[in-house]
Design a protein around this motif. Structure first.
Motif, PDB file in Angstrom:
ATOM      1  N   MET A   1      15.571-124.955  67.928  1.00 24.70           N
ATOM      2  CA  MET A   1      14.283-125.713  68.050  1.00 24.70           C
ATOM      3  C   MET A   1      14.670-126.954  68.759  1.00 24.70           C
ATOM      4  O   MET A   1      14.086-127.238  69.968  1.00 24.70           O
ATOM      5  N   GLU A   2      15.300-127.772  68.025  1.00 28.86           N
ATOM      6  CA  GLU A   2      15.741-128.860  68.753  1.00 28.86           C
ATOM      7  C   GLU A   2      16.578-128.602  70.017  1.00 28.86           C
ATOM      8  O   GLU A   2      16.492-129.308  71.071  1.00 28.86           O
ATOM      9  N   GLU A   6      15.909-129.990  74.005  1.00 31.14           N
ATOM     10  CA  GLU A   6      17.064-130.579  74.585  1.00 31.14           C
ATOM     11  C   GLU A   6      17.070-129.896  76.032  1.00 31.14           C
ATOM     12  O   GLU A   6      17.339-130.321  77.104  1.00 31.14           O
ATOM     13  N   ARG A   7      17.044-128.504  75.824  1.00 29.20           N
ATOM     14  CA  ARG A   7      17.347-127.697  77.093  1.00 29.20           C
ATOM     15  C   ARG A   7      16.099-128.114  78.145  1.00 29.20           C
ATOM     16  O   ARG A   7      16.418-128.236  79.343  1.00 29.20           O
ATOM     17  N   LEU A   8      14.873-128.208  77.650  1.00 29.04           N
ATOM     18  CA  LEU A   8      13.899-128.469  78.512  1.00 29.04           C
ATOM     19  C   LEU A   8      13.989-129.931  79.040  1.00 29.04           C
ATOM     20  O   LEU A   8      13.805-130.086  80.202  1.00 29.04           O
ATOM     21  N   GLN A  14       8.658-131.315  80.540  1.00 28.55           N
ATOM     22  CA  GLN A  14       8.118-131.631  79.226  1.00 28.55           C
ATOM     23  C   GLN A  14       7.970-130.420  78.314  1.00 28.55           C
ATOM     24  O   GLN A  14       7.462-129.296  78.294  1.00 28.55           O
ATOM     25  N   PRO A  15       8.435-130.934  76.865  1.00 27.72           N
ATOM     26  CA  PRO A  15       8.629-129.721  75.979  1.00 27.72           C
ATOM     27  C   PRO A  15       7.050-129.444  75.212  1.00 27.72           C
ATOM     28  O   PRO A  15       7.049-129.786  73.869  1.00 27.72           O
ATOM     29  N   ARG A  19       5.642-124.028  76.057  1.00 22.99           N
ATOM     30  CA  ARG A  19       7.071-123.988  76.922  1.00 22.99           C
ATOM     31  C   ARG A  19       8.064-123.749  75.936  1.00 22.99           C
ATOM     32  O   ARG A  19       9.035-122.729  76.047  1.00 22.99           O
ATOM     33  N   ILE A  20       7.995-124.474  74.721  1.00 24.40           N
ATOM     34  CA  ILE A  20       9.189-124.077  73.754  1.00 24.40           C
ATOM     35  C   ILE A  20       9.110-122.697  73.119  1.00 24.40           C
ATOM     36  O   ILE A  20      10.213-121.957  73.239  1.00 24.40           O
ATOM     37  N   LYS A  21       8.077-122.242  73.159  1.00 25.95           N
ATOM     38  CA  LYS A  21       7.797-120.855  72.414  1.00 25.95           C
ATOM     39  C   LYS A  21       8.158-119.653  73.475  1.00 25.95           C
ATOM     40  O   LYS A  21       8.913-118.684  73.123  1.00 25.95           O
TER      41      LYS A  21
END
Lengths: 139, 139
Positions: A1-2, A6-8, A14-15, A19-21
């Motif tokens: 998750m973190e 970080e990759r974003l 912007q996370p 976008r994270i999912k």
DNA sequence: TTCCATAATTGTAATGAATACAGAATTAAT
DNA sequence: ATTAATTCTGTATTCATTACAATTATGGAA
């Protein structure tokens, strides 16, 4: 998750939750899903997601170099979480795209026959190991 | 002309005027034209040609193995008259696709990492020799 | 050659994936 | 908390490709 956030951030994206999912789905699905597969997986956890968001997000990811798009078949784009150089096998039985770690001498050259080479994609087509084991070799 | 008719007969495709002309265009355009380019070239000599015929003909050619379709970019299919194994360079300056005659050791293998290999497409991207000579290196 | 059956071509209509757009919702910073 | 900027959503639109039916062309038999 973190790690995903970080990759974003590294790519100045912007996370947002969506976008994270989407990035998480790409990380967990190594067979290189297409837009529709990603959308259907998302719907299970995020039923209000819009198809447009999936398209926009994937386009952003590709533009920023976070993921790459594979054009191995004319019908659909398939997305790849791994950006370090490697090649791909499309299995004509199960339809999965599998990473292939071959070291071709031409893939690392910067010049061939006078042309400047900036990128190489090796697309193998055939039947994957798992389908061979299952005897899944004819349609 | 006779050679084109023979190639069509070999693949059991009836040699109509339209099909012969389309095959001729593919033979004379080694930079791998797309549907639209082929249609526009055809119109000059055959103004009544239908776009549908171009689509149908190219699909038939690909199905019968007379020509191959390249999916190097997501935007368009590009068509290739040469069916003997070879690879391709897409020039990001002029947009041409150029045949590349490299002998990659992996391209001739029948098995990699347990997977059965039936076909290999090597897609190189960069800047072609001609654009480099012209100094045509930035958009 | 003429006729006939089959196949190919044409042009319009339909399809459907991807994008444009504008309003709603969310986020980040003050 | 307020505001400005960004993101998300859902509908409308676009446009390349395909479906379809009518027309035309082709190849073989008489």
């Amino acid at each position: 998750m973190e790690r995903l956030i970080e990759r974003l951030n590294e790519k100045h994206i912007q996370p947002s939750h969506q976008r994270i999912k989407i990035l998480e789905i790409l990380e967990n699905n190594c067979d290189h899903p297409n837009v529709n597969t990603i959308y259907e997986l998302l719907c299970k956890e995020m039923p209000t997601i819009s198809r447009t968001t999936v398209y926009n997000t994937l386009n952003t990811f590709v533009e920023k170099g976070l993921v790459s798009a594979l054009t191995i078949t004319p019908e659909e784009l398939r997305y790849d979480y791994v950006t370090i150089p490697h090649h791909h096998l499309l299995c004509r039985m199960c339809g999965r795209i599998i990473n292939v770690e071959v070291q071709c001498s031409f893939a690392v050259k910067k010049e061939i026959e006078g042309h400047k080479i900036e990128d190489v994609q090796g697309y193998f087509k055939g039947i994957c190991k798992e389908c061979l084991i299952k005897g899944n070799t004819e349609k």
